[in-house]
Design an enzyme around this catalytic site. Structure first.
Site, mmCIF file in Angstrom:
data_model
loop_
_atom_site.group_PDB
_atom_site.id
_atom_site.type_symbol
_atom_site.label_atom_id
_atom_site.label_comp_id
_atom_site.label_asym_id
_atom_site.label_seq_id
_atom_site.Cartn_x
_atom_site.Cartn_y
_atom_site.Cartn_z
ATOM 1 N N HIS A 10 109.898 33.260 -62.483
ATOM 2 C CA HIS A 10 110.337 34.749 -62.287
ATOM 3 C C HIS A 10 110.770 35.275 -63.598
ATOM 4 O O HIS A 10 111.715 34.801 -64.023
ATOM 5 C CB HIS A 10 111.435 34.606 -61.295
ATOM 6 C CG HIS A 10 111.905 35.777 -60.951
ATOM 7 N ND1 HIS A 10 113.328 36.460 -61.201
ATOM 8 C CD2 HIS A 10 111.655 36.972 -60.131
ATOM 9 C CE1 HIS A 10 113.542 37.492 -60.777
ATOM 10 N NE2 HIS A 10 112.362 37.953 -60.071
ATOM 11 N N GLU A 37 105.254 35.203 -63.833
ATOM 12 C CA GLU A 37 105.318 36.697 -63.139
ATOM 13 C C GLU A 37 105.297 37.585 -64.443
ATOM 14 O O GLU A 37 105.950 37.288 -65.397
ATOM 15 C CB GLU A 37 106.478 36.579 -62.335
ATOM 16 C CG GLU A 37 106.492 38.125 -61.604
ATOM 17 C CD GLU A 37 107.849 38.619 -61.287
ATOM 18 O OE1 GLU A 37 108.928 38.026 -61.827
ATOM 19 O OE2 GLU A 37 108.103 39.241 -60.272
ATOM 20 N N ASP A 39 106.162 41.767 -64.218
ATOM 21 C CA ASP A 39 106.637 43.190 -63.764
ATOM 22 C C ASP A 39 105.993 44.339 -64.827
ATOM 23 O O ASP A 39 106.022 44.046 -65.863
ATOM 24 C CB ASP A 39 108.068 43.181 -63.606
ATOM 25 C CG ASP A 39 108.563 42.459 -62.565
ATOM 26 O OD1 ASP A 39 108.175 42.350 -61.494
ATOM 27 O OD2 ASP A 39 109.587 41.830 -62.922
ATOM 28 N N HIS A 52 110.833 44.603 -66.278
ATOM 29 C CA HIS A 52 111.221 44.700 -64.820
ATOM 30 C C HIS A 52 111.512 46.058 -64.215
ATOM 31 O O HIS A 52 111.360 46.189 -63.054
ATOM 32 C CB HIS A 52 112.542 43.637 -64.446
ATOM 33 C CG HIS A 52 113.055 43.633 -63.019
ATOM 34 N ND1 HIS A 52 113.858 44.304 -62.577
ATOM 35 C CD2 HIS A 52 112.241 43.121 -62.007
ATOM 36 C CE1 HIS A 52 113.809 44.026 -61.153
ATOM 37 N NE2 HIS A 52 113.255 43.296 -60.989
ATOM 38 N N GLU A 143 103.090 42.109 -60.827
ATOM 39 C CA GLU A 143 103.560 43.181 -59.770
ATOM 40 C C GLU A 143 103.740 44.648 -60.571
ATOM 41 O O GLU A 143 104.289 44.854 -61.539
ATOM 42 C CB GLU A 143 105.360 42.827 -59.535
ATOM 43 C CG GLU A 143 105.709 43.647 -58.593
ATOM 44 C CD GLU A 143 107.579 43.694 -58.527
ATOM 45 O OE1 GLU A 143 107.834 42.564 -58.699
ATOM 46 O OE2 GLU A 143 107.842 44.712 -57.816
HETATM 47 CA CA CA Z 1 109.043 41.003 -59.739
#
Ligand code: CA
Length: 302
Positions: A10, A37, A39, A52, A143
């Site tokens: 994360h 991950e 963002d 993020h 994401e």
């Molecule tokens: Ca995220």
């Protein structure tokens, strides 16, 4: 996707280094998670930046470098800066912009080191380069943040991101990429209108979205709920669960909850208890964690 339980780093190894820096990603890579991950927020000149939030002032020194570029709400937006301007900022451990206080006090010290923002393409090249040099095959888990806000600023972040993914070979469910978004309308559009064949995960923020699982299953392959949506209560020392995971599994959806933090245990007495309860008693398929090393080690012992 196989049936093995997966570990998603994360924001990188964000328990140990400032989140979403290249350093945090390289460290995460060395810990052998299944996915790392990203963002994504667009810059003024349409470069997807790995960060993020749509704001800059809680992870950088933007208030010192560009004091005049704040909006009326006193916040600094990634979308108001070109990628070259963003390169002038120092990234630091997350803090509260009002008080200046570091969010997780026992993590990497604020304002130490030399960290920069980077683009999605730069991070893909880091991970693909490491896959080449190590012979491992670690995936990416991007994401897109706040597509609605991007539309309001005249930008289509989904389309830009999917084009980059395609350029780097991520096109189908067989490619090592999972695409996630909180905005259900936008994720559905990724499948139907933009015709993506990627593995799609619908992130979920609110308990009432549980009623929409059946609809999510028409376009998504998995869901990413807050882990507390899975837990009902603790009774006579035993954890009881909602029907969330079994409902999702009946619909063929994988369940990847967020966020497993050894320094934020909630009602659990230890990180191992949290992992045992969620991964094995509740039977989730994987999870987002700031501590990829700890979950990789936990799962390896099983
Ligand atoms: Ca995220």
């Amino acid at each position: 996707m196989n049936s093995r339980k997966i570990v998603i780093a994360h924001r990188g190894a964000s328990a140990y280094l400032p989140e979403h820096t290249m350093e945090a990603k390289a460290m995460a890579y060395a810990m052998n998670p299944d996915y790392i991950e990203q963002d994504l927020v667009l810059s003024k000149d349409n470069v997807p930046v790995v960060i993020h939030d749509i704001y800059l002032d809680d992870v950088t020194n933007v208030t010192e470098v560009f004091p005049d570029k704040k909006r009326k709400d006193n916040r600094y937006y990634v979308i108001d800066f070109t990628f070259d301007e963003l390169q002038l900022l120092q990234v630091t451990e997350r803090f509260n912009p009002k008080t200046g206080k570091q969010f997780y006090p026992t993590r990497f010290p604020k304002n130490k080191g030399n960290f920069k923002l980077h683009s999605f393409e730069q991070e893909i090249e880091l991970i693909q380069g490491l896959n080449y040099s190590t012979g491992k095959n670690i995936g990416i888990y991007p994401e897109i943040k706040n597509p609605e806000f991007h539309y309001e600023n005249g930008k289509d972040i989904a389309k830009i991101t999917l084009d980059i993914l395609s350029d780097y070979g991520y096109k189908t469910k067989n490619d090592n990429c999972i695409f996630q978004c909180f905005d259900a309308k936008e994720l559905e559009r990724v499948r139907t209108e933009l015709k993506s064949d990627l593995f799609l995960v619908q992130l979920m923020e609110f308990p009432e979205e549980t009623k929409k699982l059946q609809h999510f299953a028409t376009y998504a392959d998995g869901i990413g709920p807050w882990y507390k949506q899975i837990i009902d209560k603790k009774e006579n020392g035993k954890w009881l669960f909602t029907s969330f995971v079994s409902d999702a599994h009946k619909l063929g959806l994988k369940v990847h909850p967020y966020t497993f933090r050894a320094d934020q245990l909630g009602e659990f007495s230890s990180f191992n208890e949290m992992l045992q309860v969620l991964f094995f008693e509740a039977n989730i398929d994987g999870g987002f964690t700031d501590f990829p090393d700890k979950i990789v080690e936990f799962l390896a012992k099983k």
